[in-house]
Design a protein around this motif. Structure first.
Motif, PDB file in Angstrom:
ATOM      1  N   TRP A 107       0.849  -1.193   0.000  1.00  0.00           N
ATOM      2  CA  TRP A 107       0.000   0.000   0.000  1.00  0.00           C
ATOM      3  C   TRP A 107       0.881   1.238   0.000  1.00  0.00           C
ATOM      4  O   TRP A 107       2.072   1.183   0.328  1.00  0.00           O
ATOM      5  N   VAL A 108       0.260   2.378  -0.344  1.00  0.00           N
ATOM      6  CA  VAL A 108       0.972   3.646  -0.351  1.00  0.00           C
ATOM      7  C   VAL A 108       0.002   4.751   0.039  1.00  0.00           C
ATOM      8  O   VAL A 108      -1.207   4.647  -0.219  1.00  0.00           O
ATOM      9  N   THR A 109       0.503   5.797   0.684  1.00  0.00           N
ATOM     10  CA  THR A 109      -0.319   6.955   1.023  1.00  0.00           C
ATOM     11  C   THR A 109       0.498   8.234   0.894  1.00  0.00           C
ATOM     12  O   THR A 109       1.716   8.227   1.098  1.00  0.00           O
ATOM     13  N   ASP A 110      -0.194   9.318   0.531  1.00  0.00           N
ATOM     14  CA  ASP A 110       0.409  10.647   0.577  1.00  0.00           C
ATOM     15  C   ASP A 110      -0.190  11.452   1.726  1.00  0.00           C
ATOM     16  O   ASP A 110       0.034  12.659   1.832  1.00  0.00           O
ATOM     17  N   GLY A 111      -0.972  10.772   2.579  1.00  0.00           N
ATOM     18  CA  GLY A 111      -1.597  11.411   3.723  1.00  0.00           C
ATOM     19  C   GLY A 111      -3.044  11.788   3.506  1.00  0.00           C
ATOM     20  O   GLY A 111      -3.717  12.226   4.441  1.00  0.00           O
ATOM     21  N   THR A 112      -3.534  11.637   2.277  1.00  0.00           N
ATOM     22  CA  THR A 112      -4.927  11.949   1.979  1.00  0.00           C
ATOM     23  C   THR A 112      -5.714  10.668   1.780  1.00  0.00           C
ATOM     24  O   THR A 112      -5.147   9.598   1.497  1.00  0.00           O
ATOM     25  N   THR A 113      -7.053  10.781   1.883  1.00  0.00           N
ATOM     26  CA  THR A 113      -7.902   9.618   1.652  1.00  0.00           C
ATOM     27  C   THR A 113      -7.768   9.135   0.213  1.00  0.00           C
ATOM     28  O   THR A 113      -7.616   7.939  -0.051  1.00  0.00           O
ATOM     29  N   ALA A 114      -7.803  10.085  -0.725  1.00  0.00           N
ATOM     30  CA  ALA A 114      -7.707   9.718  -2.136  1.00  0.00           C
ATOM     31  C   ALA A 114      -6.341   9.136  -2.490  1.00  0.00           C
ATOM     32  O   ALA A 114      -6.230   8.290  -3.384  1.00  0.00           O
ATOM     33  N   GLY A 115      -5.316   9.569  -1.776  1.00  0.00           N
ATOM     34  CA  GLY A 115      -3.961   9.110  -2.069  1.00  0.00           C
ATOM     35  C   GLY A 115      -3.553   7.887  -1.286  1.00  0.00           C
ATOM     36  O   GLY A 115      -2.365   7.532  -1.279  1.00  0.00           O
ATOM     37  N   THR A 116      -4.501   7.240  -0.612  1.00  0.00           N
ATOM     38  CA  THR A 116      -4.232   6.014   0.152  1.00  0.00           C
ATOM     39  C   THR A 116      -4.834   4.841  -0.598  1.00  0.00           C
ATOM     40  O   THR A 116      -6.060   4.754  -0.743  1.00  0.00           O
ATOM     41  N   GLN A 117      -4.001   3.967  -1.109  1.00  0.00           N
ATOM     42  CA  GLN A 117      -4.522   2.887  -1.942  1.00  0.00           C
ATOM     43  C   GLN A 117      -3.573   1.690  -1.962  1.00  0.00           C
ATOM     44  O   GLN A 117      -2.380   1.816  -1.708  1.00  0.00           O
ATOM     45  N   MET A 118      -4.167   0.528  -2.250  1.00  0.00           N
ATOM     46  CA  MET A 118      -3.353  -0.650  -2.494  1.00  0.00           C
ATOM     47  C   MET A 118      -2.645  -0.438  -3.823  1.00  0.00           C
ATOM     48  O   MET A 118      -3.280  -0.177  -4.840  1.00  0.00           O
ATOM     49  N   LEU A 119      -1.355  -0.540  -3.827  1.00  0.00           N
ATOM     50  CA  LEU A 119      -0.600  -0.266  -5.043  1.00  0.00           C
ATOM     51  C   LEU A 119      -0.797  -1.379  -6.069  1.00  0.00           C
ATOM     52  O   LEU A 119      -0.982  -1.120  -7.261  1.00  0.00           O
TER      53      LEU A 119
END
Length: 539
Positions: free
Chosen positions: A250-262
């Motif tokens: 997984w990866v995140t940029d700290g936002t809900t939209a930017g949090t996803q299974m890669l």
């Protein structure tokens, strides 16, 4: 208490193409018993660690690499010890866990002095333990961690190192039940961690240090996140999506939209393992796609760019790459190809460039290299040399011939390095480690590369000649420098005793040592701001 420390200095056997190495032992526990130094942590100009002696038990120690600068910071007087652990740096001081007869296992702070080593706060009043691990992260000079005060369960706490400044930040799971906050890491001016509520289970949270700014990142997103790693300007981690999926990348940029299974690498099961490392604009890790076992993968942060580098152990059995360390533009690690056991491997990010470095322990058992670390132009690690010699300290330049055991001239016993070995630590131009090279047990050793400590070492090395070598005690030194301001010569025996010290007045001088025994000696020549060191054999 009275402190008895002994310093032993030895030289290493020097192979062609390898540096002259100087070994020194700080004997914390005089006699045959081990002090077993561990948990190294650098804070400012001090190195902290834990060690055990019969007089103190397991306690906190501090050193600057000298006998005079090494002392115990005794918290619990007597032989019982305070069992310190979880050492961290915070705002120029050391924060750690320790126990005392009146407070149990609680957070402490130290400035490197006995007087400055104090209990921060007895979070769980009495002899109970508020936590067994200080799994914290520092943001703006404060540490965020998990603790249990017996009233609210295990929740997120914050400390500035004072009693008044240590308090629960928020009760994420209200009441006695714990939110089990854990896995703290600082990223983009926030602290990220995992925590649970009755409604969501274990999810990804973040805090800016305020109660209102402590929130779940993505409700219904990653479940049971852990193995957080900052890379490629994002936060990579391992998590599941819930029922029907295993652990994936997984990866995140700290936002809900930017949090996803890669990428769902292994749809029916778990894809990723417990280690990520950034190298050459990619993240490297071990993963299984359900067809191949756990193998070397890399990701550029996109689904398309998340691919297997090489099937090191062909078929369903894993090679299980671990212990990653970058050295000389390549990534070194420990893997098992199925026939030679766990050995030292290297990759440049391509399948053809992913190769076995050398078979350290011939056969199917493998050398199991661990604690890879770069020190002064070489890769150091600990590995099992063979069934007799056991675990030893190795040096490598990345080649087969340049990967060898390094040890003092004293004959090392079997299993010189403890198994499992504590981590190696580079501090103040020295490599610290735990080892046993004589009858003193496992003690604190430091290694110095005497040939690469100054700006112009390589220039001087190319111009200095000592001949004949071996010699009978009379030899010639040519510095090759036409002009210099100062030049000094020092010669040491293998015990570190100074045999000869004199200035050099010309670029070519004949030297005669005082009557000395046959053997190996260390020659140091300082010319202005450069240092040359080599071995001299007296026959």
């Amino acid at each position: 208490m009275k402190k008895l420390l002994f310093l032993l200095t030895l030289m290493s056997h020097q192979a062609i193409g390898q540096p002259a190495l100087r070994f020194e032992r700080l004997d914390l526990n005089a006699g045959p018993n081990s002090s077993s130094p561990n948990n190294f942590c650098i804070v400012g100009n001090k190195l902290y660690f834990t060690a055990t002696t019969p007089a103190t038990g397991s306690e906190l120690w501090v050193t600057d690499g000298t006998v005079a600068g090494t002392q115990v910071l005794e918290i619990n007087p007597g032989a019982d010890g305070s069992s310190p652990s979880s050492l961290h740096e915070m705002a120029g001081k050391l924060v750690f866990l320790a126990s005392s007869p009146t407070s149990g296992m609680e957070p402490w702070i130290s400035d490197g002095t006995v007087a400055g080593t104090q209990l921060i706060k007895d979070i769980m009043p009495g002899t109970g333990n508020s936590t067994s691990e200080l799994d914290g992260a520092v943001l703006n000079g404060k540490m965020y961690f998990a603790a249990d005060d017996i009233t609210y369960g295990r929740e997120i706490w914050v400390t500035d190192g004072t009693t008044a400044g240590t308090q629960m930040l928020i009760d994420i799971r209200p009441g006695f039940n714990s939110s089990h906050a854990a896995k703290f890491i600082t990223y983009n001016n926030k602290v990220y961690f995992s925590a649970m509520t009755d409604l969501t289970g274990l999810e990804l949270w973040a805090t800016d240090g305020t109660t209102l700014g402590t929130q779940m990142v993505d409700s219904g997103g990653p479940v049971s996140p852990d193995v957080f790693t900052k890379a490629l300007s994002k936060l990579f981690f391992r998590a599941t999506k819930g029922v029907g999926t295993g652990d994936e990348l997984w990866v995140t940029d700290g936002t809900t939209a930017g949090t996803q299974m890669l990428k769902q690498i292994n749809p029916p099961g778990s894809g990723t393992t417990n280690e990520f490392v950034e190298f050459s604009n990619n993240v490297y890790f071990s993963a299984s796609d359900g067809i191949n076992g756990a193998e070397l993968w890399m990701s550029d942060g996109t689904a398309e760019g998340t691919v297997m580098v090489k099937d090191i152990n062909p078929g369903v059995l894993p090679s299980g790459p671990v212990e990653f360390e970058e050295y000389n533009g390549k990534l070194y690690f420990n893997a098992d190809n199925g026939s030679q056991g766990r050995e030292l491997w290297v990759t440049d990010g391509t399948a053809s460039g992913t190769q076995l470095v050398t078979d350290i322990f011939s056969g199917s058992i493998g050398g199991h290299p661990r604690n890879l670390i770069v020190y002064k132009g070489y890769l150091y690690f600990e590995a099992i040399q063979n069934g007799t010699a056991g675990r030893q300290l190795f040096i490598s330049d990345g080649s087969i011939s340049g990967t060898k055991v390094v040890a003092p001239t004293a004959t090392p016993p079997a299993n010189t390095v403890n198994n499992p070995p504590p981590a190696l630590c580079v501090y103040d131009s020295m490599l610290f480690f735990q080892a046993r090279y004589d009858t003193t047990g496992f003690e604190l050793w430091l290694l110095t590369n005497d040939t690469s400590t100054n700006i112009r070492n390589h220039e001087l090395t190319a111009s200095v000649r000592i001949y004949p070598n071996p010699s009978n005690g009379t030899f010639t030194i040519e510095t090759g420098n036409k002009t210099f301001t100062t030049a000094n010569l020092e010669v040491y025996d293998v015990a570190g005793r100074l045999i000869l010290s004199q200035s050099l007045a010309s670029t070519k001088e004949n030297i005669r040592l005082p009557e000395t025994a046959k053997g190996m000696y260390l020659v140091k020549i300082a010319v202005d701001d450069a240092l040359y060191a080599t071995q001299l054999i007296i026959e």
